[in-house]
Design a protein around this motif. Sequence first.
Motif, short mmCIF file in Angstrom:
data_model
loop_
_atom_site.label_atom_id
_atom_site.label_comp_id
_atom_site.label_asym_id
_atom_site.label_seq_id
_atom_site.Cartn_x
_atom_site.Cartn_y
_atom_site.Cartn_z
N TYR A 172 -11.21 4.99 3.63
CA TYR A 172 -10.10 5.02 4.58
C TYR A 172 -9.65 3.61 4.93
CZ TYR A 172 -10.95 9.96 5.34
OH TYR A 172 -11.08 11.31 5.17
N VAL A 173 -8.39 3.31 4.63
CA VAL A 173 -7.79 2.04 5.05
C VAL A 173 -6.34 2.33 5.43
CG1 VAL A 173 -9.16 0.42 3.69
CG2 VAL A 173 -7.20 1.53 2.63
N ARG A 174 -5.65 1.34 6.00
CA ARG A 174 -4.23 1.51 6.27
C ARG A 174 -3.53 1.63 4.92
NH1 ARG A 174 -1.77 -0.75 10.74
NH2 ARG A 174 0.22 -0.09 9.92
N GLY A 175 -2.65 2.58 4.76
CA GLY A 175 -1.95 2.75 3.50
C GLY A 175 -2.68 3.75 2.62
N ASP A 221 -5.33 5.52 0.49
CA ASP A 221 -6.80 5.47 0.40
C ASP A 221 -7.24 5.68 -1.04
OD1 ASP A 221 -6.70 5.39 3.16
OD2 ASP A 221 -6.97 7.55 3.38
#
Lengths: 103, 395
Positions: free
Chosen positions: A78-81, A83
Amino acid sequence: MENLNKNQWLIFWITVVVIACVLMLRLWALKPLYTNPEMRNRVQTLIQATANREGWLLSGITIHQIQSDTVQLMYRSYVRGEDQISCHTLSLTTGLLSLCDAS
Amino acid sequence: MRRFLILIGLEAYAVLLALYRGLGGVHTDEAKYLLDIPYPHPPLARFAMSLTEFVPSQEMVWRVIFATLLVQSVWLIAHMAKHFSSEDRLTLCGLWIFCASVMFQSGTVMMAVLTALQGLVFVWLLLKVESGKWKVENYLGWIALFWLASLFTAYQVVLYLPIVIALFWKAKIHPMHKLFAIGAPLLLVGMYVASNPLAAASFISAGEQNVGQSLLSLLQTTLKSWLWAGSIVLSVVGLLGMIKSKQWPLLLSFLLVFAFHITSYRVYYPVLFLPLLIGGVVAYPKVLRKPALLLAMQIVIAVYVFAHTELAFYETGARTVMRQVNQLPSNGVVLISGSFGHAWQYESRSPVLRYRPSLLSKAKAVVCLEDCLGVSAYGFYQIENIPQEVWIRKN
């Protein structure tokens, strides 16, 4: 609006049935975890050991399917933008982890 | 024109509260919701939030939305108090606006805020039905759907179950129909927990976190939480109103929220008291004797609480470090040693893994919140003038 009001119970029950079907499918895939305590303990231990070895965060792991000797796992970073999602097969006998398309 | 000006004034207040909460950066639970990480709560609200991940100021957008919802709920409260004198109505609205939990929690991206709002809607519906001017039977399907949606937003809405039962209890429909309308959403949320082992595990861990504390200390914390929630004045008059009006659904929900605080206290739960306190005052308006004095006391206490709160004007370590790491041209994962929250994932543009020496070959950066054995010998150099120990791969 009046039509919607007339069908409010229908909308509620359809929503309930759709959610129930989706959850039943998911529970069916996880059935061995609930019916077989030995399997549950083995899966838990192996997943924790795998996460520890691979540096995975437990919150990123989803159990996709359980068979008699393997568990299919999805790992999502999970990351911003967008995944990164990867599919893995974990052997319940050897503890070996392999990519789904490689097995 | 007057209403429009009030609306704008309230919105300015909401935005200021959101900006205040945003000063320190994203916290771990907020990051969990913004990224749609699937525990502990069901997916409805967090999925909606994750759809906005592409928005550059995603976090601030949601802070403003949450603060707006909580602050602008004052219109619903004014509607609930429309039979009050204008002085009493103004006082009740002021008590809401100057509650510590509104001031400090409205700009947080936390499910407790949404749950409190859902609770306020249930309280509004209950008191509307009690007034006898509204036929609940015409809207029960929507109420059941709202109950389902609330449960799939956050589990804590179950604390308002006595209010939901009271709503359905008064309706003239078949008892089995009532039972299914209340029970089916509960059953579905139970199935969701069973289908998500991580959610179930985090439930157990949340329930066990206060086990080591004495009952006296837990009671003190919970009492403080209740007093803080309504800036003392609303806390006291709200509870008095519940007792004097003998509003059993509100009282039972209050006891459930109280018990929940004792077993699983978190700093973001006091807001769950708020809708019940408002319900208490609306059910028994006589508690607002000397309304001007009550509102004045509420404002003074609110200012006192604000003045004694630490204002964090510095950003989190996660944001400072990841701003530098995100600028690196190289690809690879970010390894973090030690205990870290989801805020690190939120601030990162690259996958985050726990530090293991065997993973160094995949890494572009290593953040050492604890010792990182072996990193200096693997072609990494340490960057300086940064609050944490950070190592970057040599090109």
